[in-house]
Motif scaffolding. Structure first.
Motif, short mmCIF file in Angstrom:
data_model
loop_
_atom_site.label_atom_id
_atom_site.label_comp_id
_atom_site.label_asym_id
_atom_site.label_seq_id
_atom_site.Cartn_x
_atom_site.Cartn_y
_atom_site.Cartn_z
N UNK A 66 -14.05 -20.97 7.61
CA UNK A 66 -14.07 -20.10 6.82
C UNK A 66 -13.45 -18.77 7.55
N UNK A 67 -13.35 -18.51 8.80
CA UNK A 67 -12.72 -17.43 9.38
C UNK A 67 -11.19 -17.65 9.88
N UNK A 68 -10.89 -19.01 10.17
CA UNK A 68 -9.52 -19.43 10.05
C UNK A 68 -8.65 -18.72 9.08
N UNK A 69 -7.69 -17.96 9.41
CA UNK A 69 -6.76 -17.34 8.42
C UNK A 69 -5.36 -18.09 8.18
N UNK A 70 -5.25 -19.21 9.08
CA UNK A 70 -3.97 -19.76 9.13
C UNK A 70 -3.66 -20.68 7.72
N UNK A 71 -4.88 -21.25 7.28
CA UNK A 71 -4.72 -22.20 6.22
C UNK A 71 -5.17 -21.60 4.89
N UNK A 72 -5.14 -20.32 4.81
CA UNK A 72 -5.27 -19.60 3.49
C UNK A 72 -4.05 -18.69 2.96
N UNK A 73 -4.26 -18.38 1.69
CA UNK A 73 -3.34 -17.40 1.33
C UNK A 73 -3.81 -16.15 0.81
N UNK A 74 -3.11 -15.07 1.32
CA UNK A 74 -3.58 -13.85 1.12
C UNK A 74 -2.75 -13.01 0.49
N UNK A 75 -3.46 -12.23 -0.32
CA UNK A 75 -2.36 -10.96 -1.00
C UNK A 75 -2.37 -9.93 -0.05
N UNK A 76 -0.69 -9.69 0.07
CA UNK A 76 -0.20 -8.78 0.93
C UNK A 76 -0.47 -7.12 0.30
N UNK A 77 -1.11 -6.47 1.19
CA UNK A 77 -1.11 -5.18 0.75
C UNK A 77 0.08 -4.33 0.79
N UNK A 78 0.16 -3.57 -0.17
CA UNK A 78 1.48 -2.53 -0.13
C UNK A 78 1.34 -1.46 0.54
N UNK A 79 2.36 -0.60 0.42
CA UNK A 79 2.14 0.42 1.48
C UNK A 79 2.17 1.91 0.68
N UNK A 80 2.27 1.76 -0.79
CA UNK A 80 2.52 2.98 -1.38
C UNK A 80 1.20 3.42 -2.23
N UNK A 81 0.99 4.57 -2.29
CA UNK A 81 -0.17 5.37 -2.77
C UNK A 81 0.06 4.91 -4.23
N UNK A 82 -1.20 4.92 -5.19
CA UNK A 82 -0.80 4.96 -6.78
C UNK A 82 -1.65 6.24 -7.12
#
Length: 618
Positions: A351-367
């Motif tokens: 579960x803790x391993x991050x290498x085998x999972x796809x994550x949404x990349x957080x943006x840098x702009x405020x909305x």
């Protein structure tokens, strides 16, 4: 031949994954280094005083067996004279040594207490850190991960498997303490008689090799037990969550067979693990006793007659050996129990391993707000990239207007709004917010201006007040009541025993479907969103509840950008734009009247629903 050549590579890869997985867990210690250091410090002090005690015991026994033995000297005058009394008579020296031995024992016990105390605190801190890490990991994962993973497995990891890791850490601490003392014992034994120590090391090493073989079998069995435990928890959770369906379908016998199957698998894997573990202690005890008897015979017949070993030294050696054997036994048994937790390490590391999972990349702009439109440009999407759910979607959703999505089940309507909420990212193309790629905005900053009311409303086991003001702790009471009023929920709330302070039970079991929907609408009203997504919010309701919900939705929709997935076409006749989807593609778009006049797909849906409603009313 090829498989034999590959097997070492596979074993090496497995060991690498195991080490990486354990490293994911071990790095949690960085959050409480002081506790870890104190536990190690007191462990070393306890071991040092154990060694000092052995030296005192040897001198004490020599004084008992031979009164002519010269007094113990450290070379420090005040210690030799005032503490050890090397100028005093033999009896007084014996008394002083006895007192010193008791003092050393008390110091060792005190340090052992503090070592165990801080190790225990460390165990609970590790459990706390792991639970938080798993929670944060689950929060960061996209919805696709939860669609592929059984909730029972995740609950099992957050509860049972973390508890297993805590037990393993506790056992490891004991191994460190006992192992440190064991090193002191071994050093003392070699100082007394290297011959007997050499024999003991060889024979006990052979014994440990046999135990290691058993421990490997325990580790393999523990993985099977951990898998069976996850399956058992999953089935149990599904039974509890689905109890209404079980009773409605009179599926008691079927569920009992399903539960019994997983329960038996858990029993069998646990029994297999215990069967192997139970062999360790008797094997060690029997062989260790045989080794000691052989060593005593050798010492008495060979070493003492030659003058290479004194009787007091033999007694001290045996004293150490008898103190050491329970340690060896405990260490091996503890090692077996730690191997039993190998499956838990794998589960949590997975579960803790991050290498085998796809994550949404957080943006840098405020909305801040939607000013113009949400635009889909040639968007393709599939949960599996080889099988697209949406194909070449080009769509503009204008600010302040209502856009309705229509289509058969599986057409891609819910998937399209999930992309707007950024639960997933497109495989191809872009979703633009006022001309800016949605992926450039900070996810949570965008979602705070978004509200979703779906047919499957989740109600927390909390009060009505906290359900309406979910994640808005600072919401004022008057705002909560106003939202409930606008959602047509205030009447049934007042009829409840404690009003807005009524606890609604698991998943809102105390409410009807229409009441749950009105709570969800009140929740959305309180957020005052720019963008409102209605995902078939009235599809599962009776006509009276639907009318109430529809009135609430009309109030909620005023002045907002609304994307509505329609089940009943009567609810979208006033929509500014209707988009018809089929097989993941846009078939037609326009106003409701325009699409009816074209006699295309919407016209067919309209006629089918009209005929079905006439049949019902007749």
């Amino acid at each position: 031949m090829k498989s034999r050549l590959l097997s070492p590579i596979r074993r090496g890869a497995k060991r690498t994954r195991l080490w990486q997985g354990n490293a994911l867990i071990l790095r949690e210690f960085k959050y409480f280094p002081r506790i870890v250091l104190l536990a190690l410090l007191f462990t070393l002090l306890a071991a040092a005083f154990e060694g000092l005690g052995i030296g005192t015991i040897l001198t004490f026994l020599q004084g008992l067996t031979d009164t002519s033995t010269p007094p113990l000297e450290t070379g420090i005058d005040w210690i030799d004279v005032w503490v050890l009394g090397n100028q005093a008579p033999a009896n007084e020296r014996l008394y002083r040594l006895s007192g010193l031995l008791i003092l050393v024992t008390l110091c060792r016990s005190t340090f052992t207490y503090f070592a165990l105390k801080y190790a225990g605190i460390g165990k609970f801190r590790l459990g706390y850190q792991l639970r938080m890490r798993i929670f944060e990991q689950l929060q960061s994962l996209p919805l696709g991960y939860f669609a592929k993973t059984r909730s029972g497995e995740l609950i099992n990891c957050m509860t049972n498997e973390v508890q297993q890791i805590m037990q393993a850490f506790d056992l490891f601490n004991k191994m460190v303490i006992q192992g440190t003392v064991l090193l002191v014992y071994l050093s003392s034994m070699f100082l007394i008689s290297w011959q007997l120590s050499f024999i003991a090391v060889i024979l006990f090493s052979m014994l440990s090799s046999g135990v290691t073989f058993l421990l490997k079998r325990v580790r393999r069995a523990s993985v099977e037990r951990s898998k069976a435990s996850s399956a058992y928890v999953s089935v149990s959770l599904e039974f509890i969550n689905g109890i209404r369906t079980v009773q409605a379908f009179a599926a008691h016998a079927f569920e009992r067979r399903r539960f019994d199957k997983k329960n038996q698998e858990f029993l069998q894997t646990s029994a297999k693990t215990i069967s192997i573990m139970a062999m360790v202690a008797p094997l060690i005890e029997g062989l260790a006793t045989t080794i000691i008897i052989c060593m005593v015979v050798f010492a008495i017949t060979a070493l003492i007659p030659q003058g290479t070993l004194q009787l007091a030294s033999l007694l001290t050696f045996l004293f150490i050996l008898f103190r050491m054997l329970p340690l060896v036994k405990t260490l091996n048994a503890t090692g077996a129990r730690i191997m039993n937790f190998h499956g838990s390490f794998e589960k949590i590391s997975e579960i803790l391993n991050r290498k085998d999972k796809v994550y949404l990349t957080n943006g840098y702009r405020e909305f801040s707000t939607l000013r113009q439109a949400i635009t889909f440009e040639a968007v393709d999407f599939g949960y599996d990239s080889s099988k697209l759910v949406l194909r070449d979607i080009n769509l503009m959703i204008e600010r302040g207007k209502t856009t309705a999505l229509v289509g058969a089940s599986g057409a891609g309507k819910s998937t399209l709004v999930d992309l707007i909420a950024r639960f997933y990212d497109p495989n191809r193309g872009k979703i633009l917010i006022d001309g800016i790629d949605l992926r450039e905005f900070k996810i949570n900053a965008f979602r705070r201006h978004l509200a979703i009311v779906s047919q499957d409303t989740f109600i927390f086991n909390d009060t009505i007040r906290n359900n309406i003001a979910y994640a808005m702790e600072s919401a004022a009471d008057e705002d909560i009541y106003r939202a409930a009023q606008l959602a047509n929920a205030i009447e049934f709330i007042r009829e409840l025993p404690e009003g807005v302070n009524t606890v609604l039970g698991d998943r809102g079991v105390r409410l009807s479907g229409g009441q749950r929907q009105r709570i969800a609408i009140a929740r959305a009203l309180l957020r005052d969103p720019d963008i409102l997504i209605l995902d078939e919010a009235t599809s599962a309701l009776d006509s009276v509840s639907e009318q109430l919900i529809q009135k609430s939705i009309e109030k909620l929709s005023k002045g907002r950008t609304v994307i509505a997935i329609a089940h009943r076409l009567s609810t979208i006749t006033r929509a500014d734009k209707v988009v018809v989807l089929g097989n993941g593609q846009m078939l037609e778009q326009g106003t409701y009247e325009e699409l009816l006049s074209q006699r295309g797909q919407l016209w067919e849906y309209h006629n089918m629903q009209y005929r079905a409603e006439n049949i019902v009313y007749r």
